[in-house]
Design a protein around this motif. Structure first.
Motif, PDB file in Angstrom:
ATOM      1  N   GLN A   1      39.788   5.310 100.359  1.00  0.00           N
ATOM      2  CA  GLN A   1      39.304   6.854 100.149  1.00  0.00           C
ATOM      3  C   GLN A   1      40.258   7.412  99.295  1.00  0.00           C
ATOM      4  O   GLN A   1      39.762   7.943  97.877  1.00  0.00           O
ATOM      5  N   THR A   2      41.224   6.758  99.258  1.00  0.00           N
ATOM      6  CA  THR A   2      42.664   7.632  97.787  1.00  0.00           C
ATOM      7  C   THR A   2      42.133   6.805  96.773  1.00  0.00           C
ATOM      8  O   THR A   2      42.080   7.435  95.880  1.00  0.00           O
ATOM      9  N   GLU A   3      41.881   5.633  97.307  1.00  0.00           N
ATOM     10  CA  GLU A   3      41.540   4.648  95.175  1.00  0.00           C
ATOM     11  C   GLU A   3      40.802   5.574  95.097  1.00  0.00           C
ATOM     12  O   GLU A   3      40.399   5.571  93.525  1.00  0.00           O
ATOM     13  N   CYS A   4      39.906   6.213  94.961  1.00  0.00           N
ATOM     14  CA  CYS A   4      38.073   6.390  95.000  1.00  0.00           C
ATOM     15  C   CYS A   4      38.604   7.532  93.995  1.00  0.00           C
ATOM     16  O   CYS A   4      38.479   7.547  92.736  1.00  0.00           O
ATOM     17  N   GLU A   5      39.692   8.853  94.441  1.00  0.00           N
ATOM     18  CA  GLU A   5      40.155   9.813  94.350  1.00  0.00           C
ATOM     19  C   GLU A   5      40.765   8.995  92.652  1.00  0.00           C
ATOM     20  O   GLU A   5      40.784   9.622  92.023  1.00  0.00           O
TER      21      GLU A   5
ATOM     22  N   PRO B   1      46.709  12.034  92.649  1.00  0.00           N
ATOM     23  CA  PRO B   1      46.088  12.045  94.442  1.00  0.00           C
ATOM     24  C   PRO B   1      47.065  10.407  95.135  1.00  0.00           C
ATOM     25  O   PRO B   1      47.740  10.377  94.458  1.00  0.00           O
ATOM     26  N   GLY B   2      47.228   9.993  95.883  1.00  0.00           N
ATOM     27  CA  GLY B   2      47.982  10.018  97.463  1.00  0.00           C
ATOM     28  C   GLY B   2      49.349   9.762  97.659  1.00  0.00           C
ATOM     29  O   GLY B   2      50.213  10.964  97.114  1.00  0.00           O
ATOM     30  N   LYS B   3      49.917   9.238  98.083  1.00  0.00           N
ATOM     31  CA  LYS B   3      51.460   9.187  98.771  1.00  0.00           C
ATOM     32  C   LYS B   3      52.422   9.304  97.400  1.00  0.00           C
ATOM     33  O   LYS B   3      51.948   8.446  96.771  1.00  0.00           O
TER      34      LYS B   3
ATOM     35  N   GLY C   1      44.388  -0.648  94.776  1.00  0.00           N
ATOM     36  CA  GLY C   1      44.272   0.420  96.378  1.00  0.00           C
ATOM     37  C   GLY C   1      45.397   0.370  96.487  1.00  0.00           C
ATOM     38  O   GLY C   1      45.590   1.014  98.108  1.00  0.00           O
ATOM     39  N   SER C   2      46.496  -0.047  95.857  1.00  0.00           N
ATOM     40  CA  SER C   2      48.222   0.122  96.154  1.00  0.00           C
ATOM     41  C   SER C   2      48.586   0.781  95.374  1.00  0.00           C
ATOM     42  O   SER C   2      49.668   1.313  95.335  1.00  0.00           O
ATOM     43  N   CYS C   3      47.577   1.751  94.451  1.00  0.00           N
ATOM     44  CA  CYS C   3      48.268   2.871  93.969  1.00  0.00           C
ATOM     45  C   CYS C   3      49.139   3.941  95.054  1.00  0.00           C
ATOM     46  O   CYS C   3      48.176   3.625  95.862  1.00  0.00           O
ATOM     47  N   HIS C   4      49.728   4.349  93.686  1.00  0.00           N
ATOM     48  CA  HIS C   4      51.126   5.358  94.795  1.00  0.00           C
ATOM     49  C   HIS C   4      52.350   5.918  93.490  1.00  0.00           C
ATOM     50  O   HIS C   4      51.914   5.756  92.318  1.00  0.00           O
TER      51      HIS C   4
END
Length: 290
Positions: free
Chosen positions: A55-59, A136-138, A218-221
């Motif tokens: 869900q976060t990866e799409c953003e 977006p993301g942590k 998917g692990s992007c932050h």
């Protein structure tokens, strides 16, 4: 999950998309991958953590598009507004190229190798220089990173040490304690990172000898930029990573952290195997420790 429910799910949301030819890869730890008609790639999360990551990866992918010159996935078919495994997915147009696995890359001539080095450095420079204020993301600060690695070390001791030879326990303990005992290793400036910049997610055109794209964010932050060099270090070695120093500012200062991160990959795979009862991942991650 079998293939058929995934196809039915895609058809229910996108009935005009016909699956004339399907490839299915269900060996990944986090996602099942379907390729339709050799044109569209769909990712379905396999567990709750991967679902929330998707869900976060799409953003993130939408946010990254204007800043990255290499092709990266651009979500086209999307159903991420659900917490149901088997229903959440996104699909993007397939990016040309094959994973950067081949040792032939290291054996290529100096011009081709130099071009690969500059292509990799260009991507990482672009990614790591993106302003993070609206990303977006942590965000993982140095303090949070210290706490994360402390907890991971504790979990390794509890879950994995019982499987290990005594001398390997001492080796792992030394690896972690040297890192955790050096406060300077946690003084990095957090930037946007891929977080899983391994060779399987780096696509290479073996005909034109150029990078052709980057997949799986998917692990992007927002975190330590050194993490994005650790996969290259693990696969190609320190000499290769050092050839990138002229093209990436401060890379030489990252080397102690890069070495540490690369030295944890097998242990993290073993922990995944332990947590999800994946015997193959557990044994593969522990093979150099037992």
């Amino acid at each position: 999950m079998s293939l058929e429910p995934y196809l039915k799910c895609i058809q229910s949301f996108y009935p005009d998309l016909k699956a004339l030819f399907v490839e299915w890869n269900h060996t990944g730890q986090n996602n099942d991958i379907l390729t339709l008609n050799n044109e569209w790639v769909f990712r379905f999360p396999k567990h709750d953590k991967a679902l929330h990551s998707l869900q976060t990866e799409c953003e993130q992918l939408v946010f990254l598009q204007p800043h990255i010159s290499l092709p990266i996935p651009e979500p086209h078919f999307v159903n991420t507004d659900t917490d149901l495994l088997g229903q959440a997915f996104f699909g993007y147009q397939k990016i040309a190229g094959a994973p950067l696995y081949s040792e032939a890359v290291l054996e290529s001539d100096s011009f081709e190798k130099q071009r690969l080095v500059t292509d990799l450095a260009t991507f990482l420079n672009e990614l790591h220089s993106i302003p993070t204020v609206d990303a977006p993301g942590k965000k993982v600060s140095g303090k949070q990173a210290f706490q994360y690695w402390m907890q991971l070390f504790s979990t390794i001791k509890e879950k994995l040490f019982p499987y290990m030879k005594l001398e390997k326990r001492f080796e792992v303990t030394g690896h972690f304690e040297a890192f955790l005992g050096d406060p300077s290793q946690f003084e990095f400036e957090p930037v946007l990172i891929n977080g899983d910049f391994g060779v399987s997610n780096i696509l290479y055109d073996y005909h034109f000898k150029r990078l052709s794209g980057i997949i799986d964010f998917g692990s992007c932050h927002i975190g330590d930029p050194a993490i994005d060099f650790a996969g290259l270090y693990k696969h190609f070695g320190e000499v290769f990573v050092k050839t990138m120093i002229p093209y990436y500012k401060d890379l030489e200062q990252f080397l102690p952290r890069i070495r540490f991160y690369a030295g944890t990959f097998a242990l993290q795979e073993a922990l995944y195997g332990h947590q999800f009862e994946d015997k193959e991942a557990l044994e593969n991650g522990l093979k150099e420790y037992v």
